[in-house]
Design a protein around this motif. Structure first.
Motif, PDB file in Angstrom:
ATOM      1  N   PRO A  72      -3.968  -3.471  -1.423  1.00 55.85           N
ATOM      2  CA  PRO A  72      -3.810  -3.999  -0.080  1.00 55.85           C
ATOM      3  C   PRO A  72      -5.113  -3.923   0.706  1.00 55.85           C
ATOM      4  O   PRO A  72      -5.889  -3.011   0.552  1.00 55.85           O
ATOM      5  CB  PRO A  72      -2.751  -3.076   0.537  1.00 55.85           C
ATOM      6  CG  PRO A  72      -2.865  -1.809  -0.213  1.00 55.85           C
ATOM      7  CD  PRO A  72      -3.293  -2.187  -1.598  1.00 55.85           C
ATOM      8  N   ARG A  76      -1.862  -5.469   4.498  1.00 55.34           N
ATOM      9  CA  ARG A  76      -0.887  -5.902   3.506  1.00 55.34           C
ATOM     10  C   ARG A  76      -0.100  -4.713   2.990  1.00 55.34           C
ATOM     11  O   ARG A  76      -0.587  -3.596   2.968  1.00 55.34           O
ATOM     12  CB  ARG A  76      -1.593  -6.594   2.344  1.00 55.34           C
ATOM     13  CG  ARG A  76      -2.233  -7.883   2.778  1.00 55.34           C
ATOM     14  CD  ARG A  76      -2.737  -8.621   1.609  1.00 55.34           C
ATOM     15  NE  ARG A  76      -2.916  -9.993   2.029  1.00 55.34           N
ATOM     16  CZ  ARG A  76      -2.906 -11.010   1.234  1.00 55.34           C
ATOM     17  NH1 ARG A  76      -2.747 -10.828  -0.045  1.00 55.34           N
ATOM     18  NH2 ARG A  76      -3.072 -12.217   1.680  1.00 55.34           N
ATOM     19  N   LEU A  77       1.109  -4.997   2.552  1.00 52.74           N
ATOM     20  CA  LEU A  77       1.959  -3.975   1.971  1.00 52.74           C
ATOM     21  C   LEU A  77       1.355  -3.504   0.653  1.00 52.74           C
ATOM     22  O   LEU A  77       0.886  -4.316  -0.138  1.00 52.74           O
ATOM     23  CB  LEU A  77       3.350  -4.574   1.736  1.00 52.74           C
ATOM     24  CG  LEU A  77       4.488  -3.630   1.406  1.00 52.74           C
ATOM     25  CD1 LEU A  77       4.687  -2.591   2.494  1.00 52.74           C
ATOM     26  CD2 LEU A  77       5.777  -4.422   1.220  1.00 52.74           C
ATOM     27  N   ASP A 118       4.327  -8.515   5.151  1.00 50.70           N
ATOM     28  CA  ASP A 118       3.041  -7.966   5.568  1.00 50.70           C
ATOM     29  C   ASP A 118       2.962  -7.694   7.061  1.00 50.70           C
ATOM     30  O   ASP A 118       1.884  -7.427   7.582  1.00 50.70           O
ATOM     31  CB  ASP A 118       1.897  -8.900   5.146  1.00 50.70           C
ATOM     32  CG  ASP A 118       1.682  -8.907   3.648  1.00 50.70           C
ATOM     33  OD1 ASP A 118       2.087  -7.937   2.975  1.00 50.70           O
ATOM     34  OD2 ASP A 118       1.114  -9.892   3.135  1.00 50.70           O
ATOM     35  N   GLU A 120       3.317  -5.596  10.486  1.00 42.83           N
ATOM     36  CA  GLU A 120       3.041  -4.191  10.809  1.00 42.83           C
ATOM     37  C   GLU A 120       4.335  -3.368  10.854  1.00 42.83           C
ATOM     38  O   GLU A 120       4.394  -2.258  10.335  1.00 42.83           O
ATOM     39  CB  GLU A 120       2.311  -4.100  12.155  1.00 42.83           C
ATOM     40  CG  GLU A 120       1.952  -2.697  12.566  1.00 42.83           C
ATOM     41  CD  GLU A 120       0.921  -2.027  11.657  1.00 42.83           C
ATOM     42  OE1 GLU A 120       0.938  -0.781  11.563  1.00 42.83           O
ATOM     43  OE2 GLU A 120       0.106  -2.736  11.041  1.00 42.83           O
ATOM     44  N   ARG A 123       5.583  -2.706   7.281  1.00 42.84           N
ATOM     45  CA  ARG A 123       4.729  -1.713   6.601  1.00 42.84           C
ATOM     46  C   ARG A 123       5.009  -0.306   7.115  1.00 42.84           C
ATOM     47  O   ARG A 123       5.084   0.644   6.337  1.00 42.84           O
ATOM     48  CB  ARG A 123       3.249  -2.062   6.782  1.00 42.84           C
ATOM     49  CG  ARG A 123       2.813  -3.253   5.964  1.00 42.84           C
ATOM     50  CD  ARG A 123       1.298  -3.417   5.904  1.00 42.84           C
ATOM     51  NE  ARG A 123       0.598  -3.148   7.138  1.00 42.84           N
ATOM     52  CZ  ARG A 123       0.356  -4.040   8.086  1.00 42.84           C
ATOM     53  NH1 ARG A 123       0.739  -5.282   7.931  1.00 42.84           N
ATOM     54  NH2 ARG A 123      -0.303  -3.707   9.177  1.00 42.84           N
TER      55      ARG A 123
END
Length: 188
Positions: A72, A76-77, A118, A120, A123
């Motif tokens: 990532p 990104r996750l 992806d 916030e 995540r």
């Protein structure tokens, strides 16, 4: 396949280069039937198109395209590569697991990742719940991923599975939103 190997930026550059070469050949062919001044002008334009294509090719970065299991960056996750053994080990350990079966040619998969997975909030929810994310790349029809798809009655991607640590997984919809993912994660 070029986009998968070279990436979208390099593929677009290659397309423009081919268009420039085609333009150069066309101009050169048309110029051969023209008067002497037209031939010189056409030959000059054809040469300019060829030089522009060469400069474009030289200016393209030589790095390869991204794969679906890249590390990532930029929000990104974080994914681990999917394997049946890794999924089984995580299930045995009672860990919550999110499985993302995708392919580089799957537009729905790419949109879902960008719009929902992806984000916030998603995540943070993954991190807060200690969910391990596994991503399976079915771009080249991996038999291990095909078996998992068939196990859940699917003939293609995307397939999103959320294992809560015990029992059967929850199958998320093929079209994701951050809210639908957070709702499913709230039950883990």
């Amino acid at each position: 396949m070029l986009i998968q190997e070279a990436g979208p930026g390099q593929s677009l550059g290659a397309l423009f280069g081919l268009v420039l070469v085609g333009f150069a050949v066309w101009i050169y062919g048309c110029a051969q039937l023209a008067a002497p001044l037209g031939r010189r002008l056409g030959t000059g334009l054809a040469a300019a198109g060829t030089v522009a294509a060469i400069l474009l090719a030289v200016s393209l970065p030589t790095t390869g395209g991204a794969t679906v299991n890249d590390t990532p960056q930029g929000g990104r996750l974080a994914y681990e590569p999917f394997t049946a053994q890794r999924l089984s080990a995580l299930e045995t350990a009672g860990k919550p697991v999110f499985v993302n079966l995708t392919a580089s040619w799957c537009v729905t998969c790419l949109v879902n990742e960008r719009v929902a997975l992806d984000s916030e909030a998603v995540r943070q929810a993954f991190a807060a719940r200690g969910i391990v994310a596994l991503k399976g790349d079915w771009t080249t029809q991996n038999p291990e991923i095909t078996a998992l798809l068939q196990q859940f009655g699917r003939s293609g991607v995307p397939l999103y599975l959320l294992y809560g640590g015990k029992g059967e997984p929850v199958i998320l919809p093929q079209i994701l939103t951050a809210a639908s993912v957070l709702e499913a994660l709230g039950k883990v």
